[in-house]
Design an enzyme around this catalytic site. Sequence first.
Site, short mmCIF file in Angstrom:
data_model
loop_
_atom_site.label_atom_id
_atom_site.label_comp_id
_atom_site.label_asym_id
_atom_site.label_seq_id
_atom_site.Cartn_x
_atom_site.Cartn_y
_atom_site.Cartn_z
N HIS A 238 0.84 -1.21 0.00
CA HIS A 238 0.00 0.00 0.00
C HIS A 238 0.87 1.25 0.00
O HIS A 238 0.60 2.20 -0.76
CB HIS A 238 -0.91 -0.01 1.23
N GLU A 239 1.90 1.27 0.84
CA GLU A 239 2.76 2.45 0.90
C GLU A 239 3.55 2.62 -0.39
O GLU A 239 3.77 3.75 -0.85
CB GLU A 239 3.69 2.36 2.11
N HIS B 59 1.53 4.45 -2.88
CA HIS B 59 1.62 5.91 -2.84
C HIS B 59 2.85 6.40 -3.60
O HIS B 59 2.82 7.44 -4.27
CB HIS B 59 1.68 6.40 -1.39
#
Length: 226
Positions: free
Chosen positions: A93-94, A97
């Site tokens: 998920h990170e 980004h």
Amino acid sequence: MIVAIIGLLILVLACLPQWWVRRTLRRYGTERADMPGTGGELAEHLIERFGLDVTVQRGGPHEDYYDPEKRLVSLSPDHYDGRSVTAVAVATHEVGHALQHHHQDPRFMNRQKRIQTTQRIERFSTIAIMATPLLPLLTKLPHTALVTILLALAGMLAATWVQLMTLPVELDASFNRALPILEEGYLSPDDMPGARQVLRAAAYTYVAATLASLLNVGRWIAILRR
């Protein structure tokens, strides 16, 4: 009675999302010997795979975020060193980004501006609330405290609204960036339902924390009414 009921509803609405996020992350955070690598190792691999100019670090507890200014993915120790569905999904998920930043996604770039605006609003609100007891004494004007409180509350609510507006960016990082990567074989099909739950929790983590901050509004009002 009505005030007490409203206060209870605010408490539930503010705390329930945080409870759900933490419960979901714990549920799928069991260490797994069959995992081929840790969350930190997966993040490093993905950064190299996509050719991103980003570094990965082991952060402090609950420090899972991507810093676009430093081009840094920070993972909490449990997720950096962990071999679990949660660790793998949060790390991806990170990195999602970081991919948004790399591709100059308009929603992501606008989000950064909103976050900077939010930080200024929150600082203003905090100063206004702390100054409320002193202003009537300094100005000798009636209703000064009331005006200050209203400005502070408006600032806090505006900050909360800005944070909620970032939700589409978080959902994109989870389900348009991270999920397709994990479905390529980084997790087994049996683990994908759990990964989807973790990615949903990761997307709502920021919002849940923002809603919890609304409790501070009630606390300050209670203090100032004494």
